[in-house]
Design a protein around this motif. Structure first.
Motif, mmCIF file in Angstrom:
data_model
loop_
_atom_site.group_PDB
_atom_site.id
_atom_site.type_symbol
_atom_site.label_atom_id
_atom_site.label_comp_id
_atom_site.label_asym_id
_atom_site.label_seq_id
_atom_site.Cartn_x
_atom_site.Cartn_y
_atom_site.Cartn_z
ATOM 1 N N ASP A 10 -7.903 -7.812 16.589
ATOM 2 C CA ASP A 10 -6.695 -8.529 16.148
ATOM 3 C C ASP A 10 -6.003 -9.093 17.376
ATOM 4 O O ASP A 10 -6.447 -8.877 18.512
ATOM 5 C CB ASP A 10 -5.735 -7.593 15.372
ATOM 6 C CG ASP A 10 -4.897 -8.351 14.330
ATOM 7 O OD1 ASP A 10 -4.270 -9.365 14.705
ATOM 8 O OD2 ASP A 10 -4.898 -7.939 13.164
ATOM 9 N N PHE A 32 -8.684 -15.484 17.000
ATOM 10 C CA PHE A 32 -9.838 -16.220 16.465
ATOM 11 C C PHE A 32 -9.770 -17.721 16.756
ATOM 12 O O PHE A 32 -10.777 -18.408 16.720
ATOM 13 C CB PHE A 32 -9.957 -16.019 14.945
ATOM 14 C CG PHE A 32 -10.133 -14.582 14.546
ATOM 15 C CD1 PHE A 32 -11.173 -13.815 15.078
ATOM 16 C CD2 PHE A 32 -9.269 -13.978 13.644
ATOM 17 C CE1 PHE A 32 -11.329 -12.485 14.718
ATOM 18 C CE2 PHE A 32 -9.427 -12.647 13.280
ATOM 19 C CZ PHE A 32 -10.454 -11.900 13.818
ATOM 20 N N ARG A 54 0.837 -1.212 0.000
ATOM 21 C CA ARG A 54 0.000 0.000 0.000
ATOM 22 C C ARG A 54 0.867 1.255 0.000
ATOM 23 O O ARG A 54 0.502 2.278 -0.582
ATOM 24 C CB ARG A 54 -0.935 -0.026 1.214
ATOM 25 C CG ARG A 54 -2.001 -1.109 1.078
ATOM 26 C CD ARG A 54 -2.910 -1.167 2.287
ATOM 27 N NE ARG A 54 -3.899 -2.215 2.142
ATOM 28 C CZ ARG A 54 -4.337 -2.992 3.130
ATOM 29 N NH1 ARG A 54 -3.869 -2.827 4.357
ATOM 30 N NH2 ARG A 54 -5.229 -3.924 2.909
ATOM 31 N N GLU A 107 -10.532 -9.125 6.085
ATOM 32 C CA GLU A 107 -9.684 -9.074 4.883
ATOM 33 C C GLU A 107 -8.318 -9.703 5.142
ATOM 34 O O GLU A 107 -7.619 -9.321 6.085
ATOM 35 C CB GLU A 107 -9.484 -7.601 4.463
ATOM 36 C CG GLU A 107 -8.592 -7.442 3.253
ATOM 37 C CD GLU A 107 -8.196 -5.991 2.970
ATOM 38 O OE1 GLU A 107 -8.475 -5.120 3.824
ATOM 39 O OE2 GLU A 107 -7.599 -5.749 1.910
ATOM 40 N N GLY A 130 -9.248 -8.990 12.269
ATOM 41 C CA GLY A 130 -7.874 -9.129 11.767
ATOM 42 C C GLY A 130 -7.432 -7.842 11.106
ATOM 43 O O GLY A 130 -6.940 -7.836 9.985
HETATM 44 C C1 LIG Z 1 -2.338 -10.274 6.078
HETATM 45 S S1 LIG Z 1 -2.806 -9.472 7.546
HETATM 46 C C2 LIG Z 1 -4.228 -8.559 6.969
HETATM 47 C C3 LIG Z 1 -4.437 -7.335 7.791
HETATM 48 C C4 LIG Z 1 -5.546 -6.405 7.294
HETATM 49 N N1 LIG Z 1 -6.831 -7.010 7.374
HETATM 50 C C5 LIG Z 1 -5.235 -5.960 5.896
HETATM 51 O O1 LIG Z 1 -5.812 -6.505 4.955
HETATM 52 O O2 LIG Z 1 -4.409 -5.077 5.766
HETATM 53 C C6 LIG Z 1 -3.534 -10.741 8.516
HETATM 54 C C7 LIG Z 1 -4.012 -10.261 9.863
HETATM 55 O O3 LIG Z 1 -4.735 -11.309 10.500
HETATM 56 C C8 LIG Z 1 -4.363 -11.349 11.857
HETATM 57 N N2 LIG Z 1 -4.557 -12.713 12.350
HETATM 58 C C9 LIG Z 1 -4.001 -13.848 11.866
HETATM 59 N N3 LIG Z 1 -4.365 -14.905 12.621
HETATM 60 C C10 LIG Z 1 -5.167 -14.411 13.595
HETATM 61 C C11 LIG Z 1 -5.851 -14.996 14.694
HETATM 62 N N4 LIG Z 1 -5.757 -16.301 14.952
HETATM 63 N N5 LIG Z 1 -6.581 -14.193 15.504
HETATM 64 C C12 LIG Z 1 -6.669 -12.852 15.269
HETATM 65 N N6 LIG Z 1 -6.042 -12.244 14.226
HETATM 66 C C13 LIG Z 1 -5.297 -13.009 13.417
HETATM 67 C C14 LIG Z 1 -2.905 -10.942 11.860
HETATM 68 O O4 LIG Z 1 -2.484 -10.495 13.137
HETATM 69 C C15 LIG Z 1 -2.891 -9.871 10.801
HETATM 70 O O5 LIG Z 1 -3.140 -8.601 11.334
#
Ligand SMILES: C[S@@+](CC[C@H](N)C(=O)[O-])C[C@H]1O[C@@H](n2cnc3c(N)ncnc32)[C@H](O)[C@@H]1O
Length: 291
Positions: A110, A139, A5, A164, A88
């Motif tokens: 998150d 999650f 981004r 996302e 997330g």
């Molecule tokens: C690729 S990033 C996407 C972040 C944001 N949604 C974006 O699109 O810019 C994946 C996100 O999912 C969160 N995530 C992954 N596994 C998770 C879990 N078990 N519980 C909560 N969040 C989680 C990560 O901490 C991270 O912030």
């Protein structure tokens, strides 16, 4: 995502799909220096070319197309919503950069470690936005409903839910548990936007996706392997069984055609990455089976 981004934001306004000025706050020092140098168009072009050569042609274009598509979906719905739950949220900065969202109560969900980094990077900005609530949830283990209610989430808001770039890192059980919680928290007809990876890729059937192999190698190398996907043909049923009605399922290849082509840009999004818009179906949510 922040690097991708950040690179997009360096383009001249008429050639870019969005501008995310906060993204550079979330990257490493090395990338911050590179992004600063990228204000020179020649440097930015070179960095993008190297980035796409190393990571393959799919990830960056897909990330940019999906970001813009989701921006548009949220902005279109914002007037009729009171809350936005970002599941997330990571380094998503939409609450701070999209003015049509700024009247909403925002819940950034998150893992605590990610939220800690984000809040430290943007202390000044969040203190000006008292309507943003950070809700720490894993999650895989935590109770999303309890955490949101403790943060004063208003049931039947009306609310937009955004998830996302996350399902592909979860177990099927965590995806189900989260969707179940969202359906019970949502009012009828509330909007859910989420992304998923084509299940064929998770199953190792890469023939239809030439960009997949390097992409998978990249995420695995970073310690974040893909674990979950859906068969696009099965998405309407998958959602119906969980109390949602599919409204739109667009691959980032299709989104890329929509956004890059009119600007004369040559990037192509990827067919393996999908953005779904769905509605909480009108039905008795108590009848939805527990996963
Ligand atoms: C690729 S990033 C996407 C972040 C944001 N949604 C974006 O699109 O810019 C994946 C996100 O999912 C969160 N995530 C992954 N596994 C998770 C879990 N078990 N519980 C909560 N969040 C989680 C990560 O901490 C991270 O912030």
């Amino acid at each position: 995502m922040a690097v991708q981004r950040g690179l997009e934001s360096l383009r001249p306004a008429r050639w870019r799909l969005f501008c995310d000025p906060l993204s550079s706050r979330f990257v490493s020092t090395r990338w911050r220096i590179i992004l600063r140098a990228g204000h020179f168009p020649g440097v930015r072009r070179l960095v993008e070319a190297i980035y796409d050569r190393v990571g393959g042609p799919g990830p960056r274009a897909s990330a940019i197309a999906r970001t813009r598509l989701i921006d548009d979906l949220l902005v279109r719905e914002a007037q009729s919503a009171a809350q936005l739950v970002i599941l997330g949220a990571g380094f998503d900065s939409r609450p701070y950069r999209l003015s049509p969202l700024q009247h909403l109560a925002i819940f950034e969900v998150d893992q605590p470690a990610t939220q800690h980094v984000k809040r430290a990077a943007m202390r000044v900005t969040t203190s000006k936005l008292p309507n943003v609530h950070f809700v720490p949830v894993d999650f895989e283990h935590d109770d999303l409903t309890a955490a949101l209610e403790a943060a004063h989430y208003e049931r039947h808001g009306p609310t937009m839910f955004l998830w996302e770039g996350v399902t592909n890192y979860l177990t099927a059980a965590a995806v189900d548990t989260t969707l179940h919680a969202v359906r019970k928290l949502a009012g009828d007809h509330d909007l859910l936007i989420f992304t998923y990876i084509d299940r064929a890729v998770i199953d190792g059937d890469l023939d239809a996706f030439p960009e997949a192999r390097r992409w998978i190698e990249g995420v695995t190398r970073r310690g974040e392997p893909w674990t979950f996907g859906l068969d696009p043909a099965g998405v309407p049923n998958f959602l119906a069984n969980r109390g949602f009605t599919l409204e739109q399922d667009l691959s980032t290849a299709a989104a890329g055609d929509q956004y890059f082509k009119p600007l004369g840009r040559r990037e192509r999004g990827s067919a393996l990455y999908h953005v779904v818009a769905a509605r909480a179906a009108l039905r008795n949510v108590d009848a939805i089976s527990t996963p």
